[in-house]
Design a protein around this motif. Structure first.
Motif, PDB file in Angstrom:
ATOM      1  N   VAL A 282     -26.813 -21.362  27.630  1.00 18.67           N
ATOM      2  CA  VAL A 282     -27.234 -21.310  26.399  1.00 18.67           C
ATOM      3  C   VAL A 282     -27.258 -23.038  25.998  1.00 18.67           C
ATOM      4  CG1 VAL A 282     -26.273 -20.779  23.997  1.00 18.67           C
ATOM      5  CG2 VAL A 282     -25.735 -19.258  25.779  1.00 18.67           C
ATOM      6  N   SER A 283     -26.402 -23.670  26.365  1.00 22.97           N
ATOM      7  CA  SER A 283     -26.429 -25.165  26.215  1.00 22.97           C
ATOM      8  C   SER A 283     -27.951 -25.874  26.469  1.00 22.97           C
ATOM      9  CB  SER A 283     -25.273 -25.890  26.838  1.00 22.97           C
ATOM     10  OG  SER A 283     -24.186 -25.730  26.453  1.00 22.97           O
ATOM     11  N   ALA A 284     -28.219 -25.586  28.010  1.00 15.17           N
ATOM     12  CA  ALA A 284     -29.406 -26.013  28.385  1.00 15.17           C
ATOM     13  C   ALA A 284     -30.600 -25.954  27.488  1.00 15.17           C
ATOM     14  CB  ALA A 284     -29.701 -25.852  29.821  1.00 15.17           C
ATOM     15  N   LYS A 285     -30.782 -24.709  27.017  1.00 17.98           N
ATOM     16  CA  LYS A 285     -31.831 -24.336  26.186  1.00 17.98           C
ATOM     17  C   LYS A 285     -31.727 -24.751  24.903  1.00 17.98           C
ATOM     18  CE  LYS A 285     -35.174 -21.232  25.483  1.00 17.98           C
ATOM     19  NZ  LYS A 285     -35.237 -21.732  23.860  1.00 17.98           N
ATOM     20  N   ALA A 286     -30.616 -24.803  24.351  1.00 18.61           N
ATOM     21  CA  ALA A 286     -30.122 -25.620  22.942  1.00 18.61           C
ATOM     22  C   ALA A 286     -30.634 -26.948  23.078  1.00 18.61           C
ATOM     23  CB  ALA A 286     -28.823 -25.203  22.654  1.00 18.61           C
ATOM     24  N   SER A 287     -30.135 -27.592  24.235  1.00 25.86           N
ATOM     25  CA  SER A 287     -30.311 -28.983  24.379  1.00 25.86           C
ATOM     26  C   SER A 287     -31.658 -29.427  24.168  1.00 25.86           C
ATOM     27  CB  SER A 287     -29.790 -29.348  25.562  1.00 25.86           C
ATOM     28  OG  SER A 287     -30.325 -30.650  25.974  1.00 25.86           O
ATOM     29  N   SER A 288     -32.461 -28.624  24.834  1.00 27.11           N
ATOM     30  CA  SER A 288     -34.149 -28.887  24.636  1.00 27.11           C
ATOM     31  C   SER A 288     -34.844 -28.953  23.437  1.00 27.11           C
ATOM     32  CB  SER A 288     -34.938 -27.974  25.993  1.00 27.11           C
ATOM     33  OG  SER A 288     -34.894 -26.614  25.143  1.00 27.11           O
ATOM     34  N   GLU A 289     -33.966 -28.379  22.545  1.00 32.34           N
ATOM     35  CA  GLU A 289     -34.314 -28.247  21.223  1.00 32.34           C
ATOM     36  C   GLU A 289     -34.001 -29.105  20.239  1.00 32.34           C
ATOM     37  OE1 GLU A 289     -33.848 -24.259  19.889  1.00 32.34           O
ATOM     38  OE2 GLU A 289     -34.754 -23.361  21.805  1.00 32.34           O
ATOM     39  N   ILE A 290     -33.253 -30.144  20.705  1.00 37.03           N
ATOM     40  CA  ILE A 290     -32.614 -31.026  19.672  1.00 37.03           C
ATOM     41  C   ILE A 290     -33.752 -32.405  19.564  1.00 37.03           C
ATOM     42  CG2 ILE A 290     -30.787 -32.712  19.452  1.00 37.03           C
ATOM     43  CD1 ILE A 290     -28.896 -31.010  20.967  1.00 37.03           C
ATOM     44  N   PRO A 291     -33.963 -32.501  18.083  1.00 35.96           N
ATOM     45  CA  PRO A 291     -35.067 -33.542  17.997  1.00 35.96           C
ATOM     46  C   PRO A 291     -34.403 -35.030  18.172  1.00 35.96           C
ATOM     47  CG  PRO A 291     -34.413 -32.779  15.975  1.00 35.96           C
ATOM     48  CD  PRO A 291     -33.421 -31.933  16.943  1.00 35.96           C
ATOM     49  N   GLU A 292     -34.982 -36.288  17.881  1.00 33.49           N
ATOM     50  CA  GLU A 292     -34.474 -37.520  17.926  1.00 33.49           C
ATOM     51  C   GLU A 292     -33.654 -37.197  16.683  1.00 33.49           C
ATOM     52  OE1 GLU A 292     -36.003 -41.984  17.900  1.00 33.49           O
ATOM     53  OE2 GLU A 292     -36.866 -40.491  16.733  1.00 33.49           O
ATOM     54  N   LEU A 293     -32.102 -37.614  16.867  1.00 34.80           N
ATOM     55  CA  LEU A 293     -31.254 -37.732  15.725  1.00 34.80           C
ATOM     56  C   LEU A 293     -31.231 -38.891  15.001  1.00 34.80           C
ATOM     57  CD1 LEU A 293     -28.458 -35.980  17.629  1.00 34.80           C
ATOM     58  CD2 LEU A 293     -29.863 -35.133  16.014  1.00 34.80           C
TER      59      LEU A 293
END
Ligand code: ADP
Ligand code: MG
Ligand code: ZN
Length: 484
Positions: A282-293
């Motif tokens: 789940v983390s790997a998938k979620a991580s790929s969807e995080i934009p520049e913060l």
């Protein structure tokens, strides 16, 4: 002050999922009609079974990763048992023993504030106490909505820092698109824990402040409480462990209830839900969807565009605005056939000024947001080049911008249609200047006798004669030449 303020926060945020946490009822914070989005599951009817909303899990994981948290490989829900009329099951499904994420941090101005955990739970319903009547109504629309709770370690040192932490969190929630996080609407709720100690090791008795519905209230209530507790300690009184509320009118905290020891909620693992497993996937998938913060964006903007920190803060405070700015810059780069805009400081400055002052002013007047703005980044970039190349004056620019906002039209078309092109042609302007000089003997005489302001008057006459199209700098220069 001889005391050290020690502050920890507990922050709840309603997640922006389509459906509720454990049923398929609509999660609609705008629903006005009470008890519309309810079903036997969120109403706690016997025999019903909850089902985990995976989107909510993913939202918490995205948030946790953005705040440098660890995601254990498995986690679990627990029952928190208590009776209250807004809680139909007489227990809330929450997480205590194995939360979704632990041990993160968020830095505010260089101070690393540790995050103890971020977990997932369900919201409760809402009681409406009827004015002047001896009864209350209950609305269960909110019951079972996904709620994320974030708990910090007591690392915050001032009211201002508490406010900034909450503001930065809200911004991150919005960048991630996991919560609207509007404090006034109760989509983000902050509780403050505060104590005063004599040194870093020995913590004092903490007081909890609830019902804070603005960031300003977070800052002010902390400042008030620091003062109140310091006064108590100075006069050898004791701070008692209690929950206090914030009175917005009087700007004071007031006692709500005293805590005699910890409440016992008889937490136990939720038997109706399976544990959450395979969290690294789940983390790997979620991580790929995080934009520049936001913080990374601030640093990059400073490096790439070299604009003042205060402008960067405004741009980054709204992801859509920051994106729009970069689209305009990218159009400018294409236009100029350059790779980096770093050495085109005048152009960048012009873009920032027109975006943050002129356009924002018009948007605010119309109650519009940048994402609904009719002006394409391409047209905005073209508009900026028209100003920079002195094709239009700054007053014509105002007219063009207003028209662009209204119709979305191409700025060069507007300039042609409205005959706004600035005239810099010296022969043409010379003729007008000559006419103005011969038509205005009195100001001409005044100027020759040393009255500088008369020249400005004559420039105004040239502007009027050219229907505002004359380049005022050139007009002034030509007039001066003729008069001198
Ligand atoms: P409780 O069991 O009373 O809810 P927690 O340990 O869960 O206490 O902590 C709740 C919040 O209070 C956390 O944000 C934590 O950082 C903060 N906190 C804990 N101890 C103190 C203290 N002495 N002073 C200020 N804040 C504290
Ligand atoms: Mg707690
Ligand atoms: Zn439901």
């Amino acid at each position: 002050m001889k005391y050290i303020p020690v502050i920890g926060l507990e922050i709840h945020a309603e997640l922006k999922t389509k459906s509720k946490m454990f049923c398929d009822c609509l999660n609609d914070p705008e629903e006005k009609e009470p008890n519309t989005n309810i079903c036997p599951i969120c109403m706690g009817h016997p025999g019903t079974l909850p089902v985990i909303n995976n989107k909510a899990v993913k939202f918490v994981v995205k948030t946790a990763l953005s705040l440098n948290c660890q995601i254990p490989e498995s986690s679990r829900f627990d029952r928190k048992n208590y009776f209250y009329p807004d809680l139909p099951k007489a227990y809330q499904i929450s997480q205590l023993y194995a939360p979704l994420s632990v041990k993160g941090f968020l830095s505010i101005n260089g101070n690393k504030i540790r995050i103890k955990e971020i977990h997932l739970e369900e919201d409760t319903g809402k009681l409406n106490h009827l004015q002047g009547e001896n009864s209350s109504l209950v609305d269960f629309n909110r019951a079972g909505r996904p709620l994320m709770e974030l708990v910090t370690e007591p690392d915050i040192v001032s009211g201002e820092e508490a406010r900034r932490f909450c503001e930065e969190l809200r911004l991150i929630f919005r960048y991630l698109n996991v919560s609207e996080a509007n404090m006034e609407k109760g989509q983000m709720r902050c509780e403050v824990n505060i104590s005063l100690g004599l040194n870093k090791k020995k913590l004092g008795t903490k007081v909890e402040i609830k019902n804070l519905n603005s960031f300003r209230a977070v800052e002010r209530s902390v400042n008030y409480e620091i003062k109140r507790q310091a006064d108590l300690l100075d006069s050898d009184d004791k701070v008692i462990q209690e929950t206090r509320g914030w009175d917005e009118n009087k700007q004071v905290t007031f006692s709500q209830r005293t805590k005699e020891g910890a409440q016992d909620y008889r937490y136990f693992p939720e038997p109706d839900l399976p544990p959450l497993t395979n969290m690294s996937k789940v983390s790997a998938k979620a991580s790929s969807e995080i934009p520049e913060l936001p913080q990374a964006k601030r640093e990059r903007f400073l490096d790439e565009y070299k604009i003042p920190q205060s402008d960067i803060d405004v741009l980054v405070s709204n992801k859509n605005l920051a994106d729009y700015f970069e689209q305009v810059i990218s159009e400018l780069k294409t236009w100029l056939k350059i790779k980096s805009i770093g050495d085109k400081q005048a152009l960048v400055k012009l873009t920032v000024n027109y975006l943050l002052t002129e356009l924002q002013k018009l948007l605010i007047d119309d109650g519009l947001k940048i994402e609904k703005c009719k002006i394409s980044p391409e047209n905005f970039a073209e508009f900026i080049t028209l100003i920079e190349q002195k094709e239009i004056s700054s007053s014509a620019a105002q007219t063009v911008l207003k028209e662009m906002l209204k119709t979305g039209a191409d700025p060069s078309n507007i300039v042609d249609d409205k005959e706004l092109k600035q005239v810099s042609d010296k022969d043409a302007l010379s003729k007008i200047a000559k006419q103005v000089v011969s038509d205005n003997p009195k100001p001409v005489k005044d100027y020759k006798e040393g009255k500088e302001s008369a020249l400005q008057f004559l420039v105004g006459k040239v502007m009027a004669a050219s229907k505002g199209q004359a380049n005022p700098e050139i007009a002034r220069e030509l007039l001066k030449k003729q008069l001198d």
